[in-house]
Structure formats: C-alpha cells, structure tokens
Design an enzyme around this catalytic site. Structure first.
Site, PDB file in Angstrom:
ATOM      1  N   CYS A   1       0.766  -1.079   0.190  1.00  0.00           N
ATOM      2  CA  CYS A   1      -0.135   0.019   0.070  1.00  0.00           C
ATOM      3  C   CYS A   1       0.872   1.286  -0.030  1.00  0.00           C
ATOM      4  O   CYS A   1       1.887   1.255   0.777  1.00  0.00           O
ATOM      5  CB  CYS A   1      -0.739   0.095   1.288  1.00  0.00           C
ATOM      6  SG  CYS A   1      -2.100  -1.338   1.147  1.00  0.00           S
TER       7      CYS A   1
ATOM      8  N   ARG B   1       3.856   0.061  -4.559  1.00  0.00           N
ATOM      9  CA  ARG B   1       3.588  -0.366  -3.410  1.00  0.00           C
ATOM     10  C   ARG B   1       2.241  -1.220  -3.430  1.00  0.00           C
ATOM     11  O   ARG B   1       2.173  -1.800  -2.523  1.00  0.00           O
ATOM     12  CB  ARG B   1       3.662   0.677  -2.347  1.00  0.00           C
ATOM     13  CG  ARG B   1       4.881   1.456  -2.360  1.00  0.00           C
ATOM     14  CD  ARG B   1       4.712   2.496  -1.333  1.00  0.00           C
ATOM     15  NE  ARG B   1       4.594   1.795   0.080  1.00  0.00           N
ATOM     16  CZ  ARG B   1       5.482   1.678   0.872  1.00  0.00           C
ATOM     17  NH1 ARG B   1       6.876   1.827   0.436  1.00  0.00           N
ATOM     18  NH2 ARG B   1       5.238   0.934   1.930  1.00  0.00           N
TER      19      ARG B   1
ATOM     20  N   TRP C   1      -2.912  -2.768  -1.725  1.00  0.00           N
ATOM     21  CA  TRP C   1      -2.281  -4.199  -1.954  1.00  0.00           C
ATOM     22  C   TRP C   1      -3.235  -4.850  -0.806  1.00  0.00           C
ATOM     23  O   TRP C   1      -2.793  -4.792   0.231  1.00  0.00           O
ATOM     24  CB  TRP C   1      -0.984  -4.088  -1.530  1.00  0.00           C
ATOM     25  CG  TRP C   1      -0.239  -5.660  -2.004  1.00  0.00           C
ATOM     26  CD1 TRP C   1       0.169  -6.028  -3.136  1.00  0.00           C
ATOM     27  CD2 TRP C   1      -0.149  -6.595  -1.099  1.00  0.00           C
ATOM     28  NE1 TRP C   1       0.877  -7.324  -3.115  1.00  0.00           N
ATOM     29  CE2 TRP C   1       0.534  -7.847  -1.551  1.00  0.00           C
ATOM     30  CE3 TRP C   1      -0.020  -6.803   0.376  1.00  0.00           C
ATOM     31  CZ2 TRP C   1       0.798  -8.857  -1.086  1.00  0.00           C
ATOM     32  CZ3 TRP C   1       0.019  -7.842   0.858  1.00  0.00           C
ATOM     33  CH2 TRP C   1       0.593  -9.010   0.160  1.00  0.00           C
TER      34      TRP C   1
ATOM     35  N   ASN D   1      -1.751   1.844   5.650  1.00  0.00           N
ATOM     36  CA  ASN D   1      -1.161   0.816   5.274  1.00  0.00           C
ATOM     37  C   ASN D   1      -0.728  -0.120   6.355  1.00  0.00           C
ATOM     38  O   ASN D   1      -0.119   0.511   7.492  1.00  0.00           O
ATOM     39  CB  ASN D   1       0.282   1.522   4.591  1.00  0.00           C
ATOM     40  CG  ASN D   1       1.524   0.504   4.374  1.00  0.00           C
ATOM     41  OD1 ASN D   1       1.194  -0.798   3.906  1.00  0.00           O
ATOM     42  ND2 ASN D   1       2.895   0.925   4.458  1.00  0.00           N
ATOM     43  N   GLY D   2      -0.649  -1.308   6.238  1.00  0.00           N
ATOM     44  CA  GLY D   2      -0.640  -2.417   7.304  1.00  0.00           C
ATOM     45  C   GLY D   2      -1.784  -3.151   7.860  1.00  0.00           C
ATOM     46  O   GLY D   2      -2.614  -3.447   7.146  1.00  0.00           O
TER      47      GLY D   2
ATOM     48  N   GLU E   1      18.002 -17.005  -7.459  1.00  0.00           N
ATOM     49  CA  GLU E   1      17.582 -15.667  -7.840  1.00  0.00           C
ATOM     50  C   GLU E   1      16.896 -15.591  -9.223  1.00  0.00           C
ATOM     51  O   GLU E   1      16.091 -14.947  -9.477  1.00  0.00           O
ATOM     52  CB  GLU E   1      18.828 -14.699  -7.589  1.00  0.00           C
ATOM     53  CG  GLU E   1      18.502 -13.147  -8.198  1.00  0.00           C
ATOM     54  CD  GLU E   1      17.443 -12.428  -7.523  1.00  0.00           C
ATOM     55  OE1 GLU E   1      16.798 -12.899  -6.670  1.00  0.00           O
ATOM     56  OE2 GLU E   1      17.296 -11.385  -8.299  1.00  0.00           O
TER      57      GLU E   1
ATOM     58  N   LYS F   1      13.464 -14.048 -10.410  1.00  0.00           N
ATOM     59  CA  LYS F   1      13.433 -13.061 -11.501  1.00  0.00           C
ATOM     60  C   LYS F   1      12.204 -13.435 -12.330  1.00  0.00           C
ATOM     61  O   LYS F   1      11.444 -12.976 -12.953  1.00  0.00           O
ATOM     62  CB  LYS F   1      14.712 -12.652 -12.028  1.00  0.00           C
ATOM     63  CG  LYS F   1      15.451 -11.531 -11.867  1.00  0.00           C
ATOM     64  CD  LYS F   1      15.000 -10.160 -11.256  1.00  0.00           C
ATOM     65  CE  LYS F   1      14.382 -10.229 -10.095  1.00  0.00           C
ATOM     66  NZ  LYS F   1      14.857 -10.015  -8.658  1.00  0.00           N
TER      67      LYS F   1
ATOM     68  N   GLU G   1       8.755 -14.075 -10.842  1.00  0.00           N
ATOM     69  CA  GLU G   1       7.798 -12.918 -10.648  1.00  0.00           C
ATOM     70  C   GLU G   1       7.399 -11.990 -11.775  1.00  0.00           C
ATOM     71  O   GLU G   1       6.235 -11.165 -11.742  1.00  0.00           O
ATOM     72  CB  GLU G   1       8.368 -12.273  -9.459  1.00  0.00           C
ATOM     73  CG  GLU G   1       9.714 -11.198  -9.816  1.00  0.00           C
ATOM     74  CD  GLU G   1      10.277 -10.395  -8.891  1.00  0.00           C
ATOM     75  OE1 GLU G   1       9.682 -10.103  -7.793  1.00  0.00           O
ATOM     76  OE2 GLU G   1      11.556 -10.474  -8.869  1.00  0.00           O
TER      77      GLU G   1
ATOM     78  N   HIS H   1      19.466 -35.838  -7.102  1.00  0.00           N
ATOM     79  CA  HIS H   1      18.609 -36.589  -5.975  1.00  0.00           C
ATOM     80  C   HIS H   1      17.347 -36.456  -5.956  1.00  0.00           C
ATOM     81  O   HIS H   1      16.549 -36.407  -4.879  1.00  0.00           O
ATOM     82  CB  HIS H   1      19.495 -35.975  -4.644  1.00  0.00           C
ATOM     83  CG  HIS H   1      20.778 -35.967  -4.640  1.00  0.00           C
ATOM     84  ND1 HIS H   1      21.360 -37.251  -4.163  1.00  0.00           N
ATOM     85  CD2 HIS H   1      21.844 -35.148  -5.002  1.00  0.00           C
ATOM     86  CE1 HIS H   1      22.830 -37.144  -4.164  1.00  0.00           C
ATOM     87  NE2 HIS H   1      23.186 -36.091  -4.495  1.00  0.00           N
TER      88      HIS H   1
ATOM     89  N   LYS I   1       6.260  -3.832  -3.969  1.00  0.00           N
ATOM     90  CA  LYS I   1       7.784  -3.485  -4.071  1.00  0.00           C
ATOM     91  C   LYS I   1       8.217  -3.768  -2.656  1.00  0.00           C
ATOM     92  O   LYS I   1       9.235  -4.247  -2.309  1.00  0.00           O
ATOM     93  CB  LYS I   1       8.216  -2.043  -4.535  1.00  0.00           C
ATOM     94  CG  LYS I   1       9.666  -1.660  -4.433  1.00  0.00           C
ATOM     95  CD  LYS I   1      10.287  -2.602  -5.452  1.00  0.00           C
ATOM     96  CE  LYS I   1      11.800  -2.150  -5.262  1.00  0.00           C
ATOM     97  NZ  LYS I   1      12.454  -3.199  -5.958  1.00  0.00           N
TER      98      LYS I   1
END
Ligand code: M6R
Length: 618
Positions: free
Chosen positions: A2, A28, A73, A99-100, A496, A500, A503, A519, A613
């Site tokens: 948010c 955000r 968000w 936000n939260g 990583e 990338k 996402e 394995h 983000k």
C-alpha cells in the site's frame, strides 16, 4: 505494501497533486486506489479498483489545500471498490487511509457495532475512522482523537487522517513507513531567528529559517520528490499533526512532543524516473552500468571497520528476504572462499528462531533494498533484544532499517522502483564482496576486481547483447518450465534467476544447486526442457559441466551462461570472466531475459500480479 500520500499547504490543487504523486508509489500496491479532498467543509471522495497510474488527476481539480490518496495491496477483504481506501466514519466527516494491518480489528469492530457504528467494507482499516469518530465525540479534538484511537490498535500500521472540521492532516505510524516532505518558500521567514530548534518545523543546523508552504506525508520519498528534497522521518510509535505551516511530532503513547531535524536527501527526480525506457525494470537493469561502481565506492575505513567487527564477533549472521536474501547467501560463499570465514545466512522470516544462538557479542548483518521489510525489522529486533550488534546494508537512506541499525553501509544504487529487484542486488553483492576481501586483508584487490568487473558489465550491456537476449526470450517464451542450476556463489544466483523469471513472466522456473538435481528433481527433465547453467571459471567449473551433461543426457536443452563456450551447451550466453565477482555478471543476462520474457508474454514487468515492492507486513 500500500502506498499512502497526503498533502496540506498553500497549494490549492491538493487533489491533483496527491493523485500525481501517488502514481510514483504505485509499485507499493496496485489493485485499487482512492482519494479524499477537503474543499471547505465538504469532502470529495472517490475510489475504484484498478491502477492509480490510469487515473486522470485533473478530475480532482477541486479548490482544496488538504488531500489524501491511497494505492492498495489487499490484505483483509477482496479487491473491490468498497474495500478500497479511504474509509469514512459513519457521519462521513473523517477519512482515513492506511498501510499495514490492525490485528485486533474484529474486537474493535464488534465493540463499535454495539455502539451503533455501521461498517460497509470487509477491511480491518474501516475500524480506524469509526474509532476516531467515537473518540472525537468525547474529546472534540481531532489529533487527540486519532491518538486515542491509535492507542487501541495492535499490529503494524501507518495512517493518514483528515476531518472536515479541521484544517490539519494527522498521521501516525507503528511498523509501516511514513516520511514527511517539507516545502519551503524561497524567502526567509521574517519571524524566525537563527539557530536552535525552537519549533517543530524549524530547520536544524541552518542559520536562517525559511517559511514553510506545505507538508507532504508519504510512504516513500518518490511521492513528493519533484516538490522537495527536504524530509523529516517519523519513527515508530510517533504521530504528526500539521496545518501546512507548522508541524508537531509526538510520541503516541505519552503524547510528549518529539523534536525533529530536517534532512536533505540526495536522490534526484531524474534518477527516480523511467526516462526513455518503456519500463523501470529495464531502466534499472541498464543503470547497473554505473550503479555497481557507486556501491564499490565505499569508504575504506567503513569497510575495514565492518571486517573488524566480523572478526571480533562471536558468530555473524546474514539476513535478508527474497533477492536480498540471495545476496546474503552468495556472501556465505564469498566469505568462505575469499576470507576462509564462516558466516550464517537465514531468511529473515526464519530468523526469529535463531535467537537461541544469539549473544551480545553476535553480529547481525541485514541486507535490504527498501530498508522497510517487516521480516527484516523483526529479525533486527530479535537480535537487539539479545544485545547483539546490527549492521544494515541498505539502498534507502533514512529508511527504518537504516535508522534502527547500529551502523549502515549504503549501496547507492539510486531509487529502485520496479518490483523486481535488479540493481540493488548487484550493489549488495558488490558491498558484501568488498567486505569479504577486507576480511582477507585484501581490500585493494577486491576493489580492483570489482572496478574491472564494472567496466566489463558496461561493455556487455550493449544494444546488440540486449537484442540477442530479446530474441532468445522470443524463442523460449512459450516454455512451461525452466530450470536453472549453479554451484558455489552461482547457486544463490540460480535461485535468484528463478525468482526473477517467476515474478515478472509467471513462467514456472526453479533454481537448484547443480549437484542436487540427481537427488530428485532430475525426474522433471524431459526431451527439450530448457535448463540454464550458470558457470564461471573457478574450482567448480568441471562439476557444473558434469551436472549440465547429466541433464543433457535426459534430453534437456542446455543454455550456458559462462565466459567460455562448452560443447554441452545448446545455446551460449556469453558473459565476461569476473573471477570471484562472477555472480554479479552472471545474473545480469538473466535479469534481461526475465524482463523480455515478461514483455513477450504480454505481462507488465514493473507491476507483477500479487506482489508489491516493499513488503511491510509479516
Ligand atoms: O526491500 P528489500 O530488499 O528488503 O526486499 C526484499 C524482497 O522483498 C525483495 O528482494 C523481493 O524478493 C523482490 N521482489 C525480488 O525481485
């Protein structure tokens, strides 16, 4: 998670201003948006699902000097127009953005319902304006009502509130970020003398105070960067009240005033914009031509101090989330290979359980681009409770993590706005590599290696190289699965790479340690399955080639990312030879590939679904 942005001051276009500024915080959260503008005694509220970026800000051109805006968000309640912020009190006089998470909202809501409050949304946020309304009936003082309400909340939050009967904007934070931007007029304030900090809005350290024209309050600096570089940071447990001329910071618990200094930030508007690039992600990948060198350009003294702290600590832990966590994991290899030193990596969200190992002599190194990630903050607090020392490697100066750490190193990547972290990662890797070299009493060699690597990256990222990767993305864009393998520091880079690709392109990608496939995961390989092998010129090259062979024998198509071409490769993505800095160069073509995979598959790489983000909730 948010984005919130509010303004109060002399400007009469507050509605347009907050909508425009909020577009810079869209990273955000981007499932819905909303705005409230106070026009005299009237409140204009609009909210909707979709992206703030698509909203025409001229629709908010009311004559008003106070406004708040939000980009969401979703956590509690689906993505609907009713659940979008702002939320209002029963009488419609109080508007709040948040936000939260208010963790005890169910209890508060049921108490308020008994008092006759009616709720429209499924959100936790909606209890906030109703509780403020209840408190306002009692106190008849808006700021006092916000404070009393905050005293009841459990959880992490940042809120901005306005009231039709007040000319102030009131904000409070506990756990989620809020920063104040101060807009000064160009003329000195005749009523203010020189020196001293006599009023909360005075400019510490300046000989003549400038008159204030307005205040911005936002989750992050890009919201107001085009208007001012002067900021004041709210700490956790603080609130702020401003009428656009003056500002008062205070402690939510005690109500006591808190003095604040003004700080000039160095980011420029240009750095925070896309320029000629279609997306921030590609711009930020290209920024790496310069940003890694800025990370390398650390004060020698500072790096040596960190090396000394690691030497003296009884146990060093490296902690981060997502991409930053992969930088920490790579550093385990840097410290082992370069400095023969053992350090421990843990994802921040798992670190809470490590407190059993922590002592006051332990050192915690946290790595975070935003400096606001909730899990990292929690890990820091766990360590602090044990008396351990905390060093933060961050990109955002003045962020909560930067302010709560005992010392910081800045990676100086400049603003990173795409949700997918790219230039922050390579800056983090560069700083961690420098520390490893310093620990081995070889800082000069480390710096030289990194600067040579920067020059090679500059050459590598030429238009032909990028075009080749674009063509390759076209070639593999319809693949359903992609596997990436690496060994040593290329193992975290394989993980990583998977993050990338997942996402931004939503292709199923998974990273593995090269030797681990046999394995179990090798059962997934079929004729033609694309497998990327990240390889360097080092002690594990031969092992990696054997692992690639094992995959090829099961039908995999091998895409080698390596300074040399080997017979096992079906495709070769050439990268410069960078020795111990190979992780930095190997990840860059994968960033470019992930970007083009997203674009070719019709996805927006800057705003991937379900993500935000800065992850400020646990
Ligand atoms: O701001 P931080 O570096 O603390 O963020 C950590 C992660 O949330 C972040 O790296 C995330 O994994 C990125 N979206 C990955 O590209």
């Amino acid at each position: 998670m948010c984005g919130i942005f509010g303004y109060v001051g002399d400007r009469r276009n507050a509605g347009t201003l907050v909508v425009e500024g909020l577009k810079n915080l869209e990273y955000r959260g981007y499932d819905s948006w909303g705005v409230a503008c106070k026009d005299g005694g009237a409140l204009h509220v609009r909210k909707d699902i979709g992206r703030i970026g698509n909203v025409d800000s001229s629709e908010f051109d009311h004559d008003c000097g106070i406004a708040i805006a939000h980009t969401r968000w979703a956590t509690h309640g689906g993505v609907t127009q009713i659940n979008a912020h702002p939320h209002l009190s029963c009488d419609g006089t109080i508007a709040v953005i948040h936000n939260g998470i208010v963790e005890n909202y169910e209890k508060i809501r049921s108490d308020l319902k008994k008092k006759g409050h009616v709720f429209l949304s499924e959100t936790d946020t909606e209890v906030i304006p109703h509780l403020i309304e209840e408190e306002y009936r009692r106190t008849k003082d808006f700021a006092a009502a916000v404070r009393s309400a905050c005293l009841r909340f459990e959880g992490r939050y940042a809120i901005l509130a306005l009231h039709t009967e007040s000319n102030t904007l009131v904000a409070a934070r506990t756990g989620s970020p809020l920063i104040v931007g101060v807009e000064h007029s160009s003329t000195p304030n005749p009523s203010s003398g020189g020196g001293g900090e006599t009023s909360p809005s005075s400019r510490g350290g300046r000989s003549r105070r400038m008159e204030v024209n307005g205040y911005f309050i936002a989750s992050d600096i890009p919201a107001f960067l085009e208007h001012t570089n002067t900021v004041q940071y709210l700490d956790d447990g603080e609130m702020v009240v401003t009428d656009g001329k003056g500002i008062l910071f205070s402690d939510i618990q005690t109500g006591r005033e808190r003095p604040k200094r003004e700080v000039e930030i160095t980011w420029s508007v240009e750095q925070a914009q896309k320029g000629d690039f279609e997306h921030y992600m590609l711009k930020e990948i290209m920024d790496q031509k310069e940003s890694i060198a800025r990370a390398v350009n650390q004060s020698e003294e500072q790096i040596l101090k960190v090396a000394k702290a690691i030497r003296e600590a009884k146990g060093t832990f490296l902690v981060g989330c997502g991409t930053a966590g992969k930088a920490c994991m790579a550093a385990e290899y840097f410290f082992s290979v370069i400095a023969e030193k053992h350090v421990n990596f843990a994802p921040a969200s798992e670190f809470k359980l490590y407190h059993h190992f922590l002592k006051s002599e332990s050192l915690l190194i946290v790595v975070s681009q935003s400096g606001e990630t909730a899990d990292v903050l929690e890990a820091m607090r766990v360590a602090k409770a044990k008396g351990s020392t905390v060093l933060a490697i961050v990109n955002v100066e003045g962020s909560t993590i930067a302010r709560e750490a005992d010392s910081i190193l800045l990676i100086n990547a400049g603003p990173e706005r795409a949700v997918a972290s790219t230039k922050a990662l390579t800056g983090q890797l560069a700083v961690l590599l420098l520390i490893a070299y310093a620990l081995a009493d070889n800082l000069r060699e480390g710096r030289m290696l990194l600067l040579e690597t920067c020059a090679k990256i500059n050459d590598m990222l030429n238009p032909r190289y990028v075009e080749r990767l674009r063509d390759f993305a076209e070639h593999i864009k319809n693949e359903e699965d992609l596997y990436i393998i690496g060994k040593s520091w290329n193992y975290p880079m394989a993980l990583e790479s998977a993050i990338k690709i997942q996402e931004v392109s939503y292709v199923h990608a998974e990273g593995f340690a090269g030797g681990e496939l046999k394995h179990g995961p090798i059962a997934l390989i079929e004729e033609g399955t694309p497998c990327i092998a990240l390889i360097g010129n080092d002690e594990v090259t031969q092992d990696m080639l054997s692992n690639a062979m094992e995959l090829k024998a099961r039908g995999a198509s091998i895409i080698g990312v390596s300074p040399e071409r080997y017979g096992v490769f079906d495709e070769w993505i050439k990268v410069p030879n960078a020795g111990a800095a190979q992780a930095i160069v190997n990840i860059i073509p994968i960033q470019v590939l992930a970007y083009f995979l997203a674009v070719k598959r019709g996805k927006d790489p800057d705003m991937p679904r379900n993500l935000a983000k800065s992850v400020t909730v646990k």
